[in-house]
Design a protein around this motif. Structure first.
Motif, PDB file in Angstrom:
ATOM      1  N   LYS A  51       0.834  -1.215   0.000  1.00 39.33           N
ATOM      2  CA  LYS A  51       0.000   0.000   0.000  1.00 39.33           C
ATOM      3  C   LYS A  51       0.868   1.264   0.000  1.00 39.33           C
ATOM      4  O   LYS A  51       0.633   2.192  -0.771  1.00 39.33           O
ATOM      5  CB  LYS A  51      -0.935  -0.009   1.207  1.00 39.33           C
ATOM      6  N   SER A  52       1.837   1.294   0.913  1.00 33.92           N
ATOM      7  CA  SER A  52       2.709   2.477   0.999  1.00 33.92           C
ATOM      8  C   SER A  52       3.871   2.424   0.011  1.00 33.92           C
ATOM      9  O   SER A  52       4.526   3.432  -0.239  1.00 33.92           O
ATOM     10  CB  SER A  52       3.274   2.608   2.413  1.00 33.92           C
ATOM     11  N   HIS A  53       4.096   1.222  -0.554  1.00 34.07           N
ATOM     12  CA  HIS A  53       5.222   1.001  -1.483  1.00 34.07           C
ATOM     13  C   HIS A  53       6.553   1.360  -0.824  1.00 34.07           C
ATOM     14  O   HIS A  53       7.440   1.942  -1.447  1.00 34.07           O
ATOM     15  CB  HIS A  53       5.043   1.800  -2.773  1.00 34.07           C
ATOM     16  N   ARG A  54       6.641   1.002   0.430  1.00 35.12           N
ATOM     17  CA  ARG A  54       7.853   1.201   1.214  1.00 35.12           C
ATOM     18  C   ARG A  54       8.054  -0.033   2.090  1.00 35.12           C
ATOM     19  O   ARG A  54       7.185  -0.910   2.177  1.00 35.12           O
ATOM     20  CB  ARG A  54       7.760   2.450   2.105  1.00 35.12           C
ATOM     21  N   GLU A  55       9.199  -0.083   2.770  1.00 34.93           N
ATOM     22  CA  GLU A  55       9.479  -1.198   3.661  1.00 34.93           C
ATOM     23  C   GLU A  55       8.936  -0.887   5.056  1.00 34.93           C
ATOM     24  O   GLU A  55       9.074   0.227   5.560  1.00 34.93           O
ATOM     25  CB  GLU A  55      10.992  -1.456   3.725  1.00 34.93           C
ATOM     26  N   LYS A  63      14.683   2.715   7.612  1.00 40.51           N
ATOM     27  CA  LYS A  63      14.538   4.174   7.519  1.00 40.51           C
ATOM     28  C   LYS A  63      15.412   4.737   6.401  1.00 40.51           C
ATOM     29  O   LYS A  63      14.994   5.628   5.660  1.00 40.51           O
ATOM     30  CB  LYS A  63      14.923   4.812   8.848  1.00 40.51           C
ATOM     31  N   GLY A  64      16.616   4.176   6.299  1.00 36.97           N
ATOM     32  CA  GLY A  64      17.522   4.630   5.243  1.00 36.97           C
ATOM     33  C   GLY A  64      16.992   4.315   3.863  1.00 36.97           C
ATOM     34  O   GLY A  64      17.071   5.144   2.940  1.00 36.97           O
ATOM     35  N   LEU A  65      16.436   3.118   3.694  1.00 38.53           N
ATOM     36  CA  LEU A  65      15.877   2.719   2.401  1.00 38.53           C
ATOM     37  C   LEU A  65      14.689   3.597   2.022  1.00 38.53           C
ATOM     38  O   LEU A  65      14.610   4.090   0.888  1.00 38.53           O
ATOM     39  CB  LEU A  65      15.457   1.241   2.444  1.00 38.53           C
ATOM     40  N   ASN A  66      13.766   3.792   2.974  1.00 37.95           N
ATOM     41  CA  ASN A  66      12.570   4.584   2.692  1.00 37.95           C
ATOM     42  C   ASN A  66      12.931   6.046   2.398  1.00 37.95           C
ATOM     43  O   ASN A  66      12.312   6.689   1.541  1.00 37.95           O
ATOM     44  CB  ASN A  66      11.597   4.508   3.866  1.00 37.95           C
ATOM     45  N   SER A  67      13.955   6.553   3.090  1.00 39.43           N
ATOM     46  CA  SER A  67      14.418   7.917   2.826  1.00 39.43           C
ATOM     47  C   SER A  67      14.995   8.018   1.417  1.00 39.43           C
ATOM     48  O   SER A  67      14.786   9.016   0.712  1.00 39.43           O
ATOM     49  CB  SER A  67      15.470   8.308   3.866  1.00 39.43           C
ATOM     50  N   TYR A  68      15.701   6.982   1.008  1.00 44.39           N
ATOM     51  CA  TYR A  68      16.289   6.927  -0.344  1.00 44.39           C
ATOM     52  C   TYR A  68      15.181   6.941  -1.403  1.00 44.39           C
ATOM     53  O   TYR A  68      15.269   7.670  -2.403  1.00 44.39           O
ATOM     54  CB  TYR A  68      17.132   5.664  -0.463  1.00 44.39           C
TER      55      TYR A  68
END
Length: 407
Positions: A51-55, A63-68
């Protein structure tokens, strides 16, 4: 008019996937058409939120991945804004190229291949031969069919050319196109030439061939034994044209010249060598390497036989060579008359020189490689693997030495 877009980050399942993290891709969609870009990151499927297309999670790595990914989303928005300010047409592909900073110019695999072939065609007779161009055109046809079959497209962006593309193309050539392994290797080599061009011009950042390992097994070179060669030499032939072809074939068996090289061999390329004997001093047409070959008696006899031939006198050539098609057609007749089971072609004469005439009789492989005009001695070593007779002679000499030591 404002053209909007949608962006989606998703996990792309690799082929033969079993478990573990999956690559993350971003899909840009404009007016129903999409373009994909790898974000060069991976995520575990059980931690990915569709849904959010994030981890999901609170780990620092998450947090680092989603920030990227958030930053990539902002960069895409900036690319979209730039296209609007420049009043350029916004498509999924133009937005992708703007995001990747490609100055709106994208490159297609088949388009680049066609440009290569067009350049090659313009250099015919200068740098390339018609048969070389013919091979590249056939190669292009296979690549077109592969892209159409697998990707359902007329062409494909160059950045889609990765290891998987090459591996699947290799499989396609073998399975669908029914190409022999040596032919597959040739077509893959053609594609590699295009890739090398893209790497040098920075159209590709990474070499998709870095992990690709061809599975070509070197075929043993076929050749005539001395008994078979003698059978061809002594055979009485009624047709003057067939006899002429036989003589030229035998000449190549004792010189190692290819069809192209014997056809262009001129009289001024027969000169006294370092030992005062007659030598061939020529340049190979295929590789433009120097080839110096001392002439053996059977070859000298054939040169003498045709010295007064009208074509030889008028054109200043050594032998009256017919077209490759006619020569090979007559060679099939000769093979039938002489009970030769091998496929008698001009290249078989070159193999025979390397094996039966030279290596089997103790001529060092370095000398043979030089006479054949090979760029790499590894090419000549393929012949050395098939000479059982030479091995037998060497071992007989060793047995004799050992027997004398025992006595």
């Amino acid at each position: 008019m404002i053209t909007n877009y949608t962006l989606l980050f998703y996990l792309k399942k690799p082929k033969k996937y079993e478990s573990g993290p999956m690559p993350i891709y971003m899909r840009i969609k404009v007016n129903g058409k999409s373009a994909e870009i790898s974000v060069c990151r991976k995520a575990s499927p059980d931690r990915w939120c569709s849904k959010s297309h994030r981890e999901n999670g609170t780990k620092d790595s998450t947090k680092g991945l989603n920030s990227y990914l958030d930053n990539l989303q902002k960069l895409l928005a900036e690319a979209h804004l730039k296209l609007m300010h420049e009043r350029k047409k916004i498509t999924a592909l133009s937005l992708k190229n703007k995001f990747l900073d490609r100055n709106d110019k994208y490159y297609l695999i088949l388009e680049l291949f066609k440009a290569h072939n067009a350049e090659m065609e313009s250099m015919l007779g200068v740098e390339f031969e018609p048969n070389t161009l013919k091979g590249y055109k056939t190669s292009l046809g296979h690549l077109q069919n592969y892209i159409k079959t697998k990707y359902k497209k007329a062409d494909l962006e160059i950045d889609r050319l990765d290891y998987s593309f090459i591996r699947d193309y290799d499989y396609y050539l073998k399975k669908e196109a029914k190409c022999l392994p040596v032919t597959v290797a040739k077509y893959i080599k053609h594609l590699k030439k295009i890739v090398n061009h893209c790497l040098k011009t920075k159209l590709l950042k990474e070499n998709p061939f870095s992990e690709y390992k061809p599975k070509l097994k070197i075929r043993e070179r076929d050749f005539l034994t001395q008994e078979q060669l003698d059978r061809i030499i002594t055979r009485e032939i009624e047709s003057q044209r067939v006899e002429q072809v036989r003589d030229i074939f035998v000449f190549c068996c004792y010189t190692g010249l290819s069809y192209a090289d014997v056809k262009k061999l001129s009289r001024n390329e027969i000169v006294p060598g370092i030992d005062g004997e007659q030598w061939i001093m020529t340049t190979r047409k295929k590789t433009e390497t120097s080839s110096k070959i001392p002439l053996l008696k059977p070859a000298l006899v054939i040169i003498e036989k045709y010295k007064d031939h009208p074509r030889c006198e008028n054109d200043g050539i050594v032998l009256p060579v017919l077209s490759n098609q006619k020569m090979n057609s007559y060679l099939k007749e000769i093979a039938k008359e002489c009970d030769i089971t091998q496929n008698l072609t001009f290249h078989l004469a070159r193999h025979t020189f390397a094996t039966t005439v030279t290596l089997t009789n103790g001529v060092p492989i370095e000398s043979v490689s030089k006479m054949l005009g090979h760029l790499d001695i590894k090419t000549t070593q393929h012949y050395a693997k098939v000479i059982d007779l030479k091995i037998s002679k060497d071992m007989q000499a060793l047995r004799k030495i050992l027997d004398e030591q025992v006595d």
